[in-house]
Scaffold this motif. Structure first.
Motif, short mmCIF file in Angstrom:
data_model
loop_
_atom_site.label_atom_id
_atom_site.label_comp_id
_atom_site.label_asym_id
_atom_site.label_seq_id
_atom_site.Cartn_x
_atom_site.Cartn_y
_atom_site.Cartn_z
N ARG A 13 0.83 -1.21 0.00
CA ARG A 13 0.00 0.00 0.00
C ARG A 13 0.85 1.25 0.00
NH1 ARG A 13 -4.83 -1.86 -1.42
NH2 ARG A 13 -5.77 -3.29 0.05
N SER A 14 2.16 1.09 -0.22
CA SER A 14 3.02 2.27 -0.20
C SER A 14 3.25 2.83 -1.60
CB SER A 14 4.37 1.92 0.44
OG SER A 14 5.07 0.98 -0.35
N ARG A 15 2.80 2.14 -2.63
CA ARG A 15 2.99 2.56 -4.02
C ARG A 15 1.66 2.60 -4.75
NH1 ARG A 15 7.55 4.97 -4.08
NH2 ARG A 15 9.17 3.81 -3.07
N ILE A 16 1.54 3.51 -5.70
CA ILE A 16 0.33 3.66 -6.50
C ILE A 16 0.65 3.29 -7.94
CG2 ILE A 16 -1.40 5.28 -7.36
CD1 ILE A 16 -0.90 6.93 -4.80
N VAL A 24 -6.36 2.04 -9.03
CA VAL A 24 -6.92 3.38 -9.21
C VAL A 24 -8.21 3.51 -8.40
CG1 VAL A 24 -7.96 4.98 -10.86
CG2 VAL A 24 -5.85 3.77 -11.45
N THR A 25 -9.04 2.48 -8.45
CA THR A 25 -10.29 2.49 -7.67
C THR A 25 -9.99 2.60 -6.18
OG1 THR A 25 -11.44 1.18 -9.35
CG2 THR A 25 -12.37 1.17 -7.13
N TYR A 26 -9.05 1.82 -5.70
CA TYR A 26 -8.68 1.85 -4.27
C TYR A 26 -8.20 3.25 -3.87
CZ TYR A 26 -6.08 1.28 0.02
OH TYR A 26 -5.60 1.45 1.30
N TRP A 27 -7.23 3.78 -4.61
CA TRP A 27 -6.61 5.05 -4.23
C TRP A 27 -7.56 6.24 -4.39
CZ3 TRP A 27 -2.84 4.75 -1.04
CH2 TRP A 27 -1.96 3.68 -1.09
N THR A 28 -8.40 6.24 -5.42
CA THR A 28 -9.34 7.35 -5.57
C THR A 28 -10.34 7.36 -4.42
OG1 THR A 28 -10.73 6.06 -7.09
CG2 THR A 28 -9.13 7.58 -8.07
N LYS A 29 -10.77 6.19 -3.98
CA LYS A 29 -11.69 6.12 -2.83
C LYS A 29 -10.97 6.53 -1.56
CE LYS A 29 -14.91 2.70 -4.59
NZ LYS A 29 -15.46 1.33 -4.44
N LYS A 30 -9.75 6.05 -1.37
CA LYS A 30 -8.99 6.36 -0.16
C LYS A 30 -8.75 7.87 -0.02
CE LYS A 30 -4.66 5.42 2.28
NZ LYS A 30 -5.23 5.45 3.59
N PHE A 31 -8.37 8.51 -1.11
CA PHE A 31 -8.06 9.94 -1.06
C PHE A 31 -9.27 10.82 -1.36
CE2 PHE A 31 -3.58 8.55 -2.38
CZ PHE A 31 -3.11 8.56 -1.08
N GLY A 32 -10.37 10.25 -1.85
CA GLY A 32 -11.56 11.04 -2.17
C GLY A 32 -11.35 11.96 -3.36
N ALA A 50 2.78 6.54 -2.14
CA ALA A 50 1.48 6.97 -1.65
C ALA A 50 1.62 8.17 -0.72
CB ALA A 50 0.77 5.83 -0.94
N ASP A 51 2.68 8.20 0.08
CA ASP A 51 2.91 9.33 0.99
C ASP A 51 3.16 10.61 0.21
OD1 ASP A 51 2.58 7.73 3.24
OD2 ASP A 51 4.74 7.37 3.48
N ALA A 52 3.98 10.54 -0.84
CA ALA A 52 4.29 11.72 -1.64
C ALA A 52 3.05 12.23 -2.36
CB ALA A 52 5.39 11.40 -2.65
N VAL A 53 2.25 11.31 -2.89
CA VAL A 53 1.02 11.70 -3.59
C VAL A 53 0.03 12.31 -2.61
CG1 VAL A 53 -0.96 10.82 -4.90
CG2 VAL A 53 1.36 10.02 -5.44
N GLU A 54 -0.08 11.74 -1.43
CA GLU A 54 -0.99 12.28 -0.42
C GLU A 54 -0.60 13.71 -0.04
OE1 GLU A 54 -3.19 10.84 3.65
OE2 GLU A 54 -1.17 10.08 3.27
N LYS A 55 0.70 13.98 0.08
CA LYS A 55 1.17 15.33 0.40
C LYS A 55 0.76 16.32 -0.69
CE LYS A 55 5.02 13.96 3.31
NZ LYS A 55 6.48 13.84 3.43
N VAL A 56 0.90 15.90 -1.93
CA VAL A 56 0.50 16.77 -3.06
C VAL A 56 -0.99 17.05 -3.00
CG1 VAL A 56 0.22 16.86 -5.57
CG2 VAL A 56 2.39 16.10 -4.59
N LEU A 57 -1.78 16.02 -2.74
CA LEU A 57 -3.23 16.20 -2.70
C LEU A 57 -3.69 17.09 -1.54
CD1 LEU A 57 -4.32 12.55 -3.58
CD2 LEU A 57 -4.62 14.59 -5.00
N LYS A 58 -2.92 17.13 -0.48
CA LYS A 58 -3.29 17.96 0.68
C LYS A 58 -2.89 19.42 0.52
CE LYS A 58 -3.54 14.40 4.18
NZ LYS A 58 -3.03 13.92 5.47
N GLN A 59 -2.11 19.72 -0.51
CA GLN A 59 -1.67 21.11 -0.73
C GLN A 59 -2.82 21.97 -1.20
OE1 GLN A 59 1.60 20.89 -3.46
NE2 GLN A 59 3.05 20.36 -1.85
#
Length: 59
Positions: A13-16, A24-32, A50-59
């Protein structure tokens, strides 16, 4: 994440992987987010982490 959907072991779960529909389905649901937003975030992060992508999405 394992590409074999029949395997029920722990998954990475550390890579997308945006090339796998089930991921894609998993990660889009997880991050909304939408698929496009996820793809853009992966590109902007310059990583499939996943951590790097999450940081981008939270910006």
């Amino acid at each position: 994440m394992s590409d074999d959907l029949n395997k029920k072991g722990s998954q990475d779960r550390s890579r997308i992987n945006i090339n796998e529909d089930h991921e894609v389905t998993y990660w889009t649901k997880k991050f909304g987010v939408t698929k496009k937003q996820l793809e853009d975030a992966v590109k902007k992060a310059g990583s499939t982490s996943a951590d790097a992508v999450e940081k981008v999405l939270k910006q």
